[in-house]
Design a protein around this motif. Structure first.
Motif, PDB file in Angstrom:
ATOM      1  N   THR A  28       0.810  -1.228   0.000  1.00  0.00           N
ATOM      2  CA  THR A  28       0.000   0.000   0.000  1.00  0.00           C
ATOM      3  C   THR A  28       0.839   1.272   0.000  1.00  0.00           C
ATOM      4  O   THR A  28       0.287   2.369  -0.022  1.00  0.00           O
ATOM      5  CB  THR A  28      -0.941   0.036   1.221  1.00  0.00           C
ATOM      6  OG1 THR A  28      -0.171  -0.012   2.417  1.00  0.00           O
ATOM      7  CG2 THR A  28      -1.959  -1.087   1.181  1.00  0.00           C
ATOM      8  N   ALA A  29       2.149   1.158   0.025  1.00  0.00           N
ATOM      9  CA  ALA A  29       3.016   2.341   0.162  1.00  0.00           C
ATOM     10  C   ALA A  29       2.743   3.386  -0.911  1.00  0.00           C
ATOM     11  O   ALA A  29       2.588   4.573  -0.597  1.00  0.00           O
ATOM     12  CB  ALA A  29       4.481   1.927   0.153  1.00  0.00           C
ATOM     13  N   ALA A  30       2.678   2.992  -2.172  1.00  0.00           N
ATOM     14  CA  ALA A  30       2.511   3.964  -3.253  1.00  0.00           C
ATOM     15  C   ALA A  30       1.158   4.659  -3.181  1.00  0.00           C
ATOM     16  O   ALA A  30       1.082   5.891  -3.224  1.00  0.00           O
ATOM     17  CB  ALA A  30       2.691   3.285  -4.606  1.00  0.00           C
ATOM     18  N   ALA A  31       0.082   3.879  -3.054  1.00  0.00           N
ATOM     19  CA  ALA A  31      -1.248   4.484  -3.011  1.00  0.00           C
ATOM     20  C   ALA A  31      -1.456   5.265  -1.720  1.00  0.00           C
ATOM     21  O   ALA A  31      -2.085   6.317  -1.722  1.00  0.00           O
ATOM     22  CB  ALA A  31      -2.326   3.410  -3.155  1.00  0.00           C
ATOM     23  N   GLY A  32      -0.905   4.767  -0.615  1.00  0.00           N
ATOM     24  CA  GLY A  32      -1.074   5.427   0.675  1.00  0.00           C
ATOM     25  C   GLY A  32      -0.370   6.762   0.766  1.00  0.00           C
ATOM     26  O   GLY A  32      -0.793   7.649   1.509  1.00  0.00           O
TER      27      GLY A  32
END
Length: 154
Positions: free
Chosen positions: A57-61
């Protein structure tokens, strides 16, 4: 209309078997739910699942405005990870382990476009609806102020 057990197709699980499958899945309640400490760092159990979710989820978060929004995204990712791991567990219950090796866990990745769309949808909620969603999920309280940092750095 459900068929009697004796007439169901091979590989179709009964309700009781589905419940048992969820209870036997990795890190089900009572079995390594938490984690251990090795060399001063937490490892295993729920910690490893959380690390998979954080990475996925790092990129979207990064585009989300609050810790609460990142937590909602993480909840969605945990659900999708559970579906994947549940499917893997099912697949391993229906193979003949006498003649076939068990499958290995698949790497967990979110579809980048779907995750970005979900993050965008969260960002488009009105503040009132977002507050209602957070309250529904137990993500509201004085500790969950807008803009508060949420989640581990990955």
């Amino acid at each position: 209309m459900t068929q009697p057990l004796e007439r169901r197709s091979a590989g179709i699980l009964s309700d009781a078997e589905l419940v048992a499958l969820s209870e036997l899945t990795a890190f089900a309640e009572g079995e390594g739910v938490c984690w251990g400490i090795e060399n001063g760092k937490p490892v295993g159990g729920f910690w490893d699942l959380a690390a998979e979710v954080a990475k996925a989820t790092a990129a979207a978060g990064a585009a989300l405005p609050s810790g609460q929004a990142r937590a909602v995204l993480a909840m969605r990712a945990f659900y999708l990870l559970g579906v994947l791991r549940g499917g893997e567990a099912y697949r391993n219950t229906v193979i003949d382990t006498e003649t076939e090796p068990e499958f290995k866990d698949l790497p967990f990745e979110l579809d980048a476009m779907a995750a970005a769309d979900f993050a965008e949808d969260l960002g488009n909620l009105t503040p009132e609806v977002f507050r209602q969603l957070c309250a529904l999920l137990g993500l509201s309280g004085p500790w969950a102020e807008d803009g508060a940092k949420g989640g581990a750095e990955v």
